[in-house]
Design a protein around this motif. Structure first.
Motif, PDB file in Angstrom:
ATOM      1  N   HIS A 167      98.637 -67.936 -30.901  1.00 47.99           N
ATOM      2  CA  HIS A 167      98.190 -69.091 -30.127  1.00 47.99           C
ATOM      3  C   HIS A 167      98.228 -68.677 -28.658  1.00 47.99           C
ATOM      4  O   HIS A 167      99.312 -68.427 -28.116  1.00 47.99           O
ATOM      5  N   ASN A 168      97.060 -68.572 -28.035  1.00 47.19           N
ATOM      6  CA  ASN A 168      96.965 -68.189 -26.633  1.00 47.19           C
ATOM      7  C   ASN A 168      97.102 -69.458 -25.790  1.00 47.19           C
ATOM      8  O   ASN A 168      96.260 -70.351 -25.865  1.00 47.19           O
ATOM      9  N   ILE A 169      98.161 -69.533 -24.972  1.00 44.89           N
ATOM     10  CA  ILE A 169      98.414 -70.756 -24.218  1.00 44.89           C
ATOM     11  C   ILE A 169      97.441 -70.932 -23.052  1.00 44.89           C
ATOM     12  O   ILE A 169      97.328 -72.028 -22.511  1.00 44.89           O
ATOM     13  N   ASP A 170      96.745 -69.871 -22.644  1.00 51.93           N
ATOM     14  CA  ASP A 170      95.699 -70.023 -21.630  1.00 51.93           C
ATOM     15  C   ASP A 170      94.487 -70.738 -22.219  1.00 51.93           C
ATOM     16  O   ASP A 170      93.774 -71.440 -21.513  1.00 51.93           O
ATOM     17  N   GLU A 171      94.260 -70.545 -23.499  1.00 48.38           N
ATOM     18  CA  GLU A 171      93.111 -71.152 -24.173  1.00 48.38           C
ATOM     19  C   GLU A 171      93.475 -72.459 -24.879  1.00 48.38           C
ATOM     20  O   GLU A 171      92.600 -73.271 -25.171  1.00 48.38           O
ATOM     21  N   HIS A 172      94.757 -72.658 -25.160  1.00 51.28           N
ATOM     22  CA  HIS A 172      95.235 -73.852 -25.864  1.00 51.28           C
ATOM     23  C   HIS A 172      96.426 -74.425 -25.096  1.00 51.28           C
ATOM     24  O   HIS A 172      97.584 -74.204 -25.460  1.00 51.28           O
ATOM     25  N   GLN A 173      96.127 -75.166 -24.051  1.00 56.62           N
ATOM     26  CA  GLN A 173      97.157 -75.710 -23.160  1.00 56.62           C
ATOM     27  C   GLN A 173      98.151 -76.623 -23.872  1.00 56.62           C
ATOM     28  O   GLN A 173      99.261 -76.826 -23.396  1.00 56.62           O
ATOM     29  N   GLU A 174      97.761 -77.157 -25.027  1.00 56.26           N
ATOM     30  CA  GLU A 174      98.648 -78.097 -25.730  1.00 56.26           C
ATOM     31  C   GLU A 174      99.967 -77.455 -26.157  1.00 56.26           C
ATOM     32  O   GLU A 174     100.946 -78.161 -26.415  1.00 56.26           O
ATOM     33  N   TYR A 175     100.009 -76.139 -26.234  1.00 58.08           N
ATOM     34  CA  TYR A 175     101.243 -75.458 -26.647  1.00 58.08           C
ATOM     35  C   TYR A 175     102.226 -75.268 -25.488  1.00 58.08           C
ATOM     36  O   TYR A 175     103.404 -75.002 -25.712  1.00 58.08           O
ATOM     37  N   VAL A 176     101.767 -75.391 -24.251  1.00 60.76           N
ATOM     38  CA  VAL A 176     102.617 -75.136 -23.092  1.00 60.76           C
ATOM     39  C   VAL A 176     103.800 -76.096 -23.066  1.00 60.76           C
ATOM     40  O   VAL A 176     104.950 -75.682 -22.905  1.00 60.76           O
ATOM     41  N   ASP A 177     103.539 -77.400 -23.219  1.00 63.58           N
ATOM     42  CA  ASP A 177     104.620 -78.383 -23.184  1.00 63.58           C
ATOM     43  C   ASP A 177     105.618 -78.165 -24.315  1.00 63.58           C
ATOM     44  O   ASP A 177     106.822 -78.321 -24.127  1.00 63.58           O
ATOM     45  N   GLN A 178     105.111 -77.789 -25.484  1.00 61.17           N
ATOM     46  CA  GLN A 178     105.981 -77.532 -26.637  1.00 61.17           C
ATOM     47  C   GLN A 178     106.929 -76.374 -26.329  1.00 61.17           C
ATOM     48  O   GLN A 178     108.129 -76.468 -26.586  1.00 61.17           O
ATOM     49  N   LEU A 179     106.391 -75.292 -25.765  1.00 59.11           N
ATOM     50  CA  LEU A 179     107.229 -74.126 -25.450  1.00 59.11           C
ATOM     51  C   LEU A 179     108.246 -74.461 -24.361  1.00 59.11           C
ATOM     52  O   LEU A 179     109.410 -74.058 -24.446  1.00 59.11           O
ATOM     53  N   LYS A 180     107.820 -75.205 -23.339  1.00 60.78           N
ATOM     54  CA  LYS A 180     108.756 -75.605 -22.275  1.00 60.78           C
ATOM     55  C   LYS A 180     109.864 -76.484 -22.834  1.00 60.78           C
ATOM     56  O   LYS A 180     111.027 -76.335 -22.463  1.00 60.78           O
ATOM     57  N   ALA A 181     109.505 -77.394 -23.727  1.00 58.09           N
ATOM     58  CA  ALA A 181     110.510 -78.277 -24.338  1.00 58.09           C
ATOM     59  C   ALA A 181     111.525 -77.483 -25.147  1.00 58.09           C
ATOM     60  O   ALA A 181     112.689 -77.870 -25.247  1.00 58.09           O
TER      61      ALA A 181
END
Length: 73
Positions: A30-44
């Motif tokens: 899952h590339n977080i540059d292409e799928h921003q929805e994963y950024v918050d999950q990883l930060k959490a």
């Protein structure tokens, strides 16, 4: 299934994916540059850098870690 969260222009991400591929370890990227929805999950989950590797048993780690990756091969 192993999940690798990566981003563009990330050397450690490239090394992690290359290691897994060379050792015939199946993974989903899952590339977080292409799928921003994963950024918050990883930060959490407390992660601030990529790659983040999530294992089927729920454990996770970050960075290019050949010592950990060898256990998956």
């Amino acid at each position: 299934m192993i999940t690798v969260f990566s981003k563009n222009n990330c050397i450690q991400c490239k090394m992690t994916k290359m290691f897994l591929t060379q050792h015939h370890v199946d993974f989903v990227e899952h590339n977080i540059d292409e799928h921003q929805e994963y950024v918050d999950q990883l930060k959490a989950d407390g992660f601030k850098t990529t790659p983040v590797i999530k294992l089927p048993d729920g454990q996770s780690f970050t960075g290019f870690r050949p010592d950990m990756l060898k256990q998956l091969a």
